[in-house]
Design an enzyme around this catalytic site. Structure first.
Site, PDB file in Angstrom:
ATOM      1  N   HIS A 259     110.591 -51.205  -1.901  1.00 34.14           N
ATOM      2  CA  HIS A 259     110.982 -52.039  -0.442  1.00 34.14           C
ATOM      3  C   HIS A 259     112.281 -52.756  -0.137  1.00 34.14           C
ATOM      4  CE1 HIS A 259     108.311 -55.843   0.964  1.00 34.14           C
ATOM      5  NE2 HIS A 259     107.566 -54.988   1.815  1.00 34.14           N
ATOM      6  N   ASP A 310     101.305 -49.598  -1.107  1.00 31.78           N
ATOM      7  CA  ASP A 310     100.839 -48.237  -0.609  1.00 31.78           C
ATOM      8  C   ASP A 310     101.046 -47.710  -1.325  1.00 31.78           C
ATOM      9  OD1 ASP A 310     100.884 -48.724   2.321  1.00 31.78           O
ATOM     10  OD2 ASP A 310     102.827 -48.821   1.861  1.00 31.78           O
TER      11      ASP A 310
HETATM   12  C1  COA Z   1     110.663 -49.821   2.060  1.00 32.44           C
HETATM   13  C2  COA Z   1     112.018 -48.773   2.481  1.00 32.44           C
HETATM   14  C3  COA Z   1     111.972 -48.582   3.385  1.00 32.44           C
HETATM   15  C4  COA Z   1     112.596 -50.039   2.171  1.00 32.44           C
HETATM   16  O1  COA Z   1     114.717 -49.781   2.267  1.00 32.44           O
HETATM   17  P1  COA Z   1     115.641 -49.978   2.305  1.00 32.44           P
HETATM   18  O2  COA Z   1     115.316 -51.295   2.085  1.00 32.44           O
HETATM   19  O3  COA Z   1     115.713 -49.864   3.764  1.00 32.44           O
HETATM   20  O4  COA Z   1     116.345 -49.492   1.446  1.00 32.44           O
HETATM   21  P2  COA Z   1     116.927 -48.448   1.037  1.00 32.44           P
HETATM   22  O5  COA Z   1     116.076 -47.272   1.635  1.00 32.44           O
HETATM   23  O6  COA Z   1     118.343 -48.555   1.972  1.00 32.44           O
HETATM   24  O7  COA Z   1     117.209 -47.605   0.087  1.00 32.44           O
HETATM   25  C5  COA Z   1     118.021 -48.407  -0.897  1.00 32.44           C
HETATM   26  C6  COA Z   1     118.547 -47.588  -2.368  1.00 32.44           C
HETATM   27  O8  COA Z   1     117.325 -47.268  -2.561  1.00 32.44           O
HETATM   28  C7  COA Z   1     116.530 -45.910  -2.834  1.00 32.44           C
HETATM   29  N1  COA Z   1     115.087 -45.617  -2.109  1.00 32.44           N
HETATM   30  C8  COA Z   1     114.608 -46.833  -1.943  1.00 32.44           C
HETATM   31  N2  COA Z   1     113.819 -46.284  -1.874  1.00 32.44           N
HETATM   32  C9  COA Z   1     113.510 -45.249  -2.633  1.00 32.44           C
HETATM   33  C10 COA Z   1     112.569 -44.511  -2.571  1.00 32.44           C
HETATM   34  N3  COA Z   1     110.935 -45.017  -2.627  1.00 32.44           N
HETATM   35  N4  COA Z   1     112.652 -43.282  -3.120  1.00 32.44           N
HETATM   36  C11 COA Z   1     113.882 -42.990  -3.915  1.00 32.44           C
HETATM   37  N5  COA Z   1     114.863 -43.481  -3.445  1.00 32.44           N
HETATM   38  C12 COA Z   1     114.718 -44.838  -3.165  1.00 32.44           C
HETATM   39  C13 COA Z   1     117.426 -45.332  -1.599  1.00 32.44           C
HETATM   40  O9  COA Z   1     117.738 -43.858  -1.803  1.00 32.44           O
HETATM   41  C14 COA Z   1     118.697 -46.258  -1.981  1.00 32.44           C
HETATM   42  O10 COA Z   1     119.346 -45.420  -3.174  1.00 32.44           O
HETATM   43  P3  COA Z   1     121.268 -45.392  -3.103  1.00 32.44           P
HETATM   44  O11 COA Z   1     122.062 -46.533  -2.375  1.00 32.44           O
HETATM   45  O12 COA Z   1     121.109 -45.118  -4.204  1.00 32.44           O
HETATM   46  O13 COA Z   1     121.523 -44.470  -1.143  1.00 32.44           O
HETATM   47  C15 COA Z   1     112.039 -48.127   1.157  1.00 32.44           C
HETATM   48  O14 COA Z   1     112.626 -48.332  -0.074  1.00 32.44           O
HETATM   49  C16 COA Z   1     111.550 -46.725   1.296  1.00 32.44           C
HETATM   50  O15 COA Z   1     111.406 -45.745   2.360  1.00 32.44           O
HETATM   51  N6  COA Z   1     110.099 -46.468   0.667  1.00 32.44           N
HETATM   52  C17 COA Z   1     109.345 -46.033   0.426  1.00 32.44           C
HETATM   53  C18 COA Z   1     108.354 -45.472   1.682  1.00 32.44           C
HETATM   54  C19 COA Z   1     106.708 -46.677   1.753  1.00 32.44           C
HETATM   55  O16 COA Z   1     107.213 -46.769   0.566  1.00 32.44           O
HETATM   56  N7  COA Z   1     106.989 -47.434   2.617  1.00 32.44           N
HETATM   57  C20 COA Z   1     106.535 -48.614   2.373  1.00 32.44           C
HETATM   58  C21 COA Z   1     106.642 -50.089   2.009  1.00 32.44           C
HETATM   59  S1  COA Z   1     105.845 -51.545   2.066  1.00 32.44           S
END
Ligand code: COA
Length: 374
Positions: A259, A310
């Site tokens: 998140h 989710d």
């Molecule tokens: C929600 C979300 C978009 C937040 O993303 P964000 O704040 O932009 O964080 P990032 O995508 O930059 O991720 C930061 C780190 O955590 C990792 N990470 C974050 N969510 C992850 C996931 N669901 N699975 C695997 N790795 C994940 C990223 O790969 C990254 O790792 P790194 O620093 O080694 O490259 C992200 O956690 C995600 O894509 N989750 C899956 C989709 C989801 O469940 N969305 C609903 C949210 S309520």
């Protein structure tokens, strides 16, 4: 030198009285109420009132809102025709976005920024969004569209329209709690989208259609559908470990995990987890929750990431017999109260959203070469 915050991370874009997400502590508040004070204790309709008025209703106030919501249950005939004619293979969330946009064409008051008018529009949208999803689901299967009823709660009415049968008290309660948990969440991507559109003094329907488009993405509301696809792909409990290891090695995102704001457990997740455990055991399919638990544990241990809203809502909806492609529309149904409350709040103290960007393109001073010489 200007500072760029990619994804607007950490940026406070406006004030709100509606919701607060405390990411470090894992707390969520609606109008000052901890989500744990609301989930299971108040109905979704009470939360709608709370978001529209910033206080919980007394009996008379709740009765008035409930009556107003139920009075709006008839969709315009043109929208019903669209739901029947839309391609059967269309994604329900796309149909929903289009139908909300159509509703705007049937509402001639839509450019009026009068607060009472707009609150009436908000009530209409909260009332009609579930009917749109349920009717399209029936229509795409070639089934009849059951006439709307005025004696059922929002949650029960959706389940009734979807299946043609009045749901059990337990199914109604489960969906009602899920609606409560999804109603509001601060400046998430779809709510921010709605407020950006509203800030141009466009209309409510445009703001909400845009919000639905934002919610659809797999990084936002689309993640709940992704969770079931993932569980189906993994198939069995003993395959989880290898599947997750492989996904992590390929740097794939695991749906329902992580998140932007919560750095500890999403406070909505335990409520949904509890319901998911109960329902999947009752259904005789405990493997879904067993697989989910194993994925959540691995992600916590390997990446320090927790399950989000989710992750378990997917198993809850699956166990209620709701088809996977209606999961994100259900998120939209419950978030409609939050979106519309935010649009109303935006208009009450409007300032156009217009951020800056940091230019990183070609050097300035490029010369236009005639087209035949390029
Ligand atoms: C929600 C979300 C978009 C937040 O993303 P964000 O704040 O932009 O964080 P990032 O995508 O930059 O991720 C930061 C780190 O955590 C990792 N990470 C974050 N969510 C992850 C996931 N669901 N699975 C695997 N790795 C994940 C990223 O790969 C990254 O790792 P790194 O620093 O080694 O490259 C992200 O956690 C995600 O894509 N989750 C899956 C989709 C989801 O469940 N969305 C609903 C949210 S309520």
């Amino acid at each position: 030198m200007s500072v760029v915050s990619k994804g607007l991370e950490g940026i406070i874009a406006a004030e709100t009285r509606l919701g607060e997400v405390k990411g470090q502590e894992g707390l969520l508040y609606y109008c000052g109420y901890d989500i744990n004070e609301l989930a299971g204790k108040v109905s979704y309709e009470e939360v709608v009132y709370l978001l529209f008025h910033q206080s919980l209703p007394n009996r008379a106030e709740l009765e008035k809102l409930t009556t107003a919501l139920r009075a709006e249950r008839e969709l315009p005939e043109g929208v019903i025709q669209f739901l029947k004619a839309a391609p059967k293979k269309a994604k329900p969330i796309d149909v929903m976005r289009t139908a909300v946009s159509m509703l705007g064409c049937y509402d001639t008051s839509r450019h009026d920024l009068d607060v009472d008018e707009q609150r009436a529009t908000a009530i209409k949208l909260v009332s009609q969004i579930g009917i749109i999803a349920a009717y399209f689901h029936r229509a795409r299967q070639g089934l009849d569209l059951p006439p709307v009823r005025k004696d059922l709660s929002e949650a029960a009415h959706f389940l009734y329209l979807m299946s043609g049968e009045v749901p059990s008290a337990e199914a109604e309660k489960t969906l009602d709690v899920a609606y409560v948990l999804h109603a509001e969440h601060g400046f998430n991507a779809s709510t921010f989208t709605a407020r950006v559109v509203a800030s141009t003094l466009s209309d409510m329907y445009s703001a909400i259609s845009a919000a639905i488009g934002a919610l659809k993405g797999p990084l936002h509301g689309g993640a709940n559908e992704g969770v079931i696809h993932m569980l189906e792909e993994i198939g069995e409990v003993d395959k989880v470990e290898a599947w997750v290891e492989d996904a992590l090695a390929q740097k794939k995102k695991i749906m329902g995990i992580g998140h932007r704001v919560y750095k500890v457990l999403d406070p909505r997740a335990p409520h949904l987890k509890e319901m998911a455990i109960k329902l999947s055991n009752e259904l005789g399919e405990p493997k879904w929750i067993q697989m989910s638990e194993q994925i959540a544990t691995m992600m916590r241990e390997r990446k320090g990431l927790n399950a989000n809203v989710d992750f378990y809502s997917a198993t809850v909806y699956y166990s209620l017999g709701i088809p996977t492609d209606l999961f994100t529309p259900i998120f939209a149904i419950s978030r409609m109260s939050g979106w519309t409350a935010h649009v109303l709040e935006q208009w009450s103290e409007n300032r156009l959203f217009r951020p800056l960007s940091a230019y990183v393109g070609k050097p300035f001073g490029q010369v236009t070469v005639p087209i035949d010489e390029r």
